[in-house]
Design an enzyme around this catalytic site. Structure first.
Site, PDB file in Angstrom:
ATOM      1  CG  ASP A  94      -1.229   3.548   5.656  1.00  0.00           C
ATOM      2  OD1 ASP A  94      -2.242   3.885   5.013  1.00  0.00           O
ATOM      3  OD2 ASP A  94      -0.443   4.363   6.163  1.00  0.00           O
ATOM      4  CD  GLU A 112      -5.388   0.736  -3.752  1.00  0.00           C
ATOM      5  OE1 GLU A 112      -6.596   0.956  -3.667  1.00  0.00           O
ATOM      6  OE2 GLU A 112      -4.582   0.966  -2.835  1.00  0.00           O
ATOM      7  CG  ASP A 128      -1.819   1.227   1.252  1.00  0.00           C
ATOM      8  OD1 ASP A 128      -2.702   1.307   0.383  1.00  0.00           O
ATOM      9  OD2 ASP A 128      -1.627   2.088   2.123  1.00  0.00           O
TER      10      ASP A 128
END
Length: 429
Positions: free
Chosen positions: A350, A268, A185
């Protein structure tokens, strides 16, 4: 696959003059060819452009100095213009992925300069590199070239630094990984939070960034074309290079560590162009280099035969509990920790997102396995049959025989009975 190896070198005064002349000729050929393309109704071919801006231009008084440099970088400049136009038209038609590519523009003397030599225009002799009509150059060999290069590009950046960039063909190789998969992330304060609990903080660019902003205000007030403005421009370029080099070093080390230790890497897909529109966070987001990190991870994964995946940007990774799957909804950016209402587990925002991204890897792999099985079944069954939502088994169960097997057994039994009846009649006769 192709890899690029870049080395810095320090040219002599004579070589600086030769390179300045080479960069000027390459720039003029590009600009002349681009001007012809803009005036023409139909885009001319590369051969026609080379005849106009190189062969015929050398015979005129205004462009006789083009013959003083090597012809290979001039031809390559026209070829690069053709590639630029092709990328522009493919982007307009939707054939090229990614954001829209702009129309080729004229080159400036104050921007980065480059000239590319193909095979025949350069050679490597020991620790020196020979460039046609430039001479022998001694780069700083920070690492060895694995194979002989196919081309070399001479680069001079805005801060007057010189580099040699080699393109080499390499073959991917496999290295055993410690971990099976990892989800990452990306953020601003903490650059990367991994699903295994590790965190990577990005370098602090604030001091250099403040100096750049101060000098840019000074540059806006200075007279264009003055010597002081040119000196200030070079100072700004050097500060930008310090930030870029620091960021590149950090991203290279982090991406190498992640790719070496994990077999499956999942990131992502971030909407960076949309996030930059936030005027309070745009400068901090632009300094991180999220896209550059993704490109590095993807290239190194291909080199080491790793599986690199990118999940959709619409996946609610920060809105779902990684333990029980309960969805609590959207959270404000200032909320950094959350407690699940269903299972009571307290999550770091996170770390929870990184674990959900890592779970997306198994989902992607399972989906690909199902697609491969569907393709395999499609070779054996009718395509209309496979499109139905019925359950099909590759092997018939031992208890219940399939229709095809039962039919084959019935046919074989009838043939056997016919044969036995015939034998019995022959014996009686």
């Amino acid at each position: 696959m192709k890899a690029r190896y870049q080395y810095r070198f320090y040219p002599t005064d004579q070589q600086q003059q030769s390179l300045a002349q080479l960069f000027g000729c390459v720039r003029v050929v590009w600009n002349d060819a681009l001007a012809i393309c803009k005036q023409a109704e139909k885009l001319p071919s590369n051969n026609d452009l080379q005849k106009l801006v190189i062969t015929q231009a050398k015979k005129t008084l205004q462009r006789t100095w083009l013959s003083e440099v090597s012809n290979i970088p001039l031809q390559q400049s026209v070829a690069d213009l053709g590639v630029a136009f092709k990328n522009f038209f493919d982007s307009m038609k939707g054939k090229r992925k990614g954001k829209k590519v702009g129309r080729p523009r004229f080159k400036k003397k104050t921007n980065q300069q480059s000239a590319r030599f193909r095979i025949g225009g350069f050679s490597i002799k020991g620790n020196e590199v020979y460039l046609a009509k430039v001479g022998n150059i001694k780069p700083i060999w920070s690492r060895f070239l694995p194979f002989s290069p196919t081309s070399v590009t001479v680069i001079k950046d805005c801060a007057n630094r010189y580099f040699l960039s080699f393109v080499v063909e390499i073959e991917p190789f496999s290295v055993d990984a410690k971990n099976q998969s990892i989800g990452i992330d990306l953020g601003i304060k903490t650059f990367a939070v991994m699903s295994n609990g590790e965190k990577a903080k990005s370098p602090d660019y604030s001091t250099l960034d403040k100096r750049i902003r101060k000098l840019q205000k000074k540059l806006a007030r200075q007279l264009k074309g003055s010597k002081r403005r040119n000196r200030n421009r070079i100072r700004i370029a050097k500060l930008h290079n310090q930030i870029a080099d620091t960021r590149k070093d950090f991203l290279h080390k982090l991406s190498t560590k992640i790719v070496n230790e994990n077999q499956v890497i999942v990131l992502e897909d971030l909407n960076v162009s949309g996030m930059v529109k936030n005027r309070k966070l745009s400068r901090a987001i632009s300094l991180q280099g999220w896209r550059e990190f993704r490109v590095l991870c993807e290239g190194k994964s291909e080199k080491l035969n790793r599986n690199f995946h990118v999940i959709s940007r619409w996946e609610p990774t920060s809105q779902v509990c990684s333990e029980c799957g309960y969805k609590w909804g959207k959270l404000d950016l200032k909320v950094r920790s959350v407690q699940c209402l269903n299972c009571g587990t307290e999550h770091d925002r996170d770390e929870n997102a990184a674990k959900n991204i890592n779970k997306g890897a198994s989902a992607v792999l399972a989906l690909r396995v199902e697609e491969q099985l569907a393709v395999g079944i499609g070779h054996c069954h009718d395509s209309k049959r496979t499109q139905r939502n019925c359950k099909t088994t590759s092997v018939a169960e031992s208890v219940e025989a399939s229709r095809i097997t039962a039919r084959k057994r019935a046919v074989s039994m009838s043939i056997l009975l016919t044969f036995l009846v015939g034998v019995d009649l022959l014996c009686r006769e």
